[in-house]
Design a protein around this motif. Structure first.
Motif, short mmCIF file in Angstrom:
data_model
loop_
_atom_site.label_atom_id
_atom_site.label_comp_id
_atom_site.label_asym_id
_atom_site.label_seq_id
_atom_site.Cartn_x
_atom_site.Cartn_y
_atom_site.Cartn_z
N GLY A 10 79.92 95.57 -111.96
CA GLY A 10 78.97 94.58 -112.17
C GLY A 10 77.75 94.71 -111.00
O GLY A 10 77.98 95.50 -110.45
N LEU A 11 77.13 93.71 -110.86
CA LEU A 11 75.98 93.26 -109.94
C LEU A 11 76.60 92.50 -108.92
O LEU A 11 77.04 91.34 -109.14
CB LEU A 11 74.82 93.03 -110.70
CG LEU A 11 73.57 92.49 -109.63
CD1 LEU A 11 73.14 93.74 -108.71
CD2 LEU A 11 72.50 92.08 -110.41
N GLN A 13 75.83 91.22 -104.54
CA GLN A 13 75.11 91.27 -103.38
C GLN A 13 75.51 91.93 -102.29
O GLN A 13 77.25 92.08 -101.95
CB GLN A 13 74.63 89.94 -102.93
CG GLN A 13 73.83 89.23 -103.59
CD GLN A 13 73.22 87.89 -103.04
OE1 GLN A 13 73.73 87.37 -102.41
NE2 GLN A 13 71.92 87.49 -103.44
N THR A 91 76.52 101.97 -104.72
CA THR A 91 76.01 101.64 -106.21
C THR A 91 76.20 103.10 -106.94
O THR A 91 75.67 104.21 -106.13
CB THR A 91 74.44 101.29 -106.03
OG1 THR A 91 74.41 99.97 -105.60
CG2 THR A 91 73.95 101.34 -107.47
N GLN A 119 79.67 100.50 -114.04
CA GLN A 119 78.90 100.45 -113.19
C GLN A 119 79.05 99.46 -112.21
O GLN A 119 79.31 98.38 -112.55
CB GLN A 119 77.51 100.34 -113.90
CG GLN A 119 76.18 100.01 -113.03
CD GLN A 119 75.65 101.37 -112.62
OE1 GLN A 119 75.68 102.44 -113.19
NE2 GLN A 119 75.50 101.53 -111.31
N THR A 121 76.77 97.97 -109.05
CA THR A 121 75.51 97.84 -108.29
C THR A 121 75.49 96.74 -107.28
O THR A 121 75.79 95.78 -107.55
CB THR A 121 74.18 97.36 -109.57
OG1 THR A 121 74.41 98.39 -110.53
CG2 THR A 121 72.91 97.49 -108.68
N SER A 123 73.06 95.03 -104.47
CA SER A 123 71.77 94.74 -104.23
C SER A 123 71.87 94.46 -102.73
O SER A 123 72.90 93.72 -102.03
CB SER A 123 71.24 93.52 -104.90
OG SER A 123 72.03 92.44 -104.53
#
Length: 124
Positions: A10-11, A13, A91, A119, A121, A123
């Motif tokens: 996932g995404l 921070q 990432t 995936q 990722t 940020s």
């Protein structure tokens, strides 16, 4: 039939955490070595960690040592990659892999079986 199914990407921070799961079927972790790899866009597949089925010893690449941890739930036949203190450079698509050879290796050619990838990722 040996199968590996990954989940948990996932995404997140920078500084956050994720736990990837790799559910196995057709074998047990007492018999197969496990590897975790990642592939960033435009780069080759990099070995992150591995676990020997001979003695349970694990190896971590310097880039993740102290931040990533591999664990196994034998009841669920699932291996986890706990990722803490994530950085943007983490990432990538992450893959788990398995092989009946008990050695702990972070070489892609060593593994016969691969998951589909998940995936991750991070940020900034």
């Amino acid at each position: 039939e040996v199968q590996l199914v990954e989940s948990g990407g996932g995404l997140v921070q920078a500084g956050g955490s994720l736990r990837l799961s790799c559910a196995a079927s057709g074998f047990t972790f007492d018999d197969y070595a496990i590897g975790w790899f990642r592939q960033a866009p435009g780069q080759g597949r990099e070995g992150v960690s591995c676990r020997s089925s001979r003695d349970g010893r694990t190896y971590y690449a310097d880039s993740v040592k102290g931040r990533f941890t591999v664990s196994i739930d034998n009841a669920k036949n699932t291996v986890y990659l706990q990722m803490n203190s994530l950085r943007p450079e983490d990432t990538a698509v992450y893959y788990c892999a398995a092989d009946p050879n008990p050695a702990c290796m972070v070489v892609t050619a060593f593994y016969d079986y691969w998951g589909q990838g998940t995936q991750v990722t991070v940020s900034s």
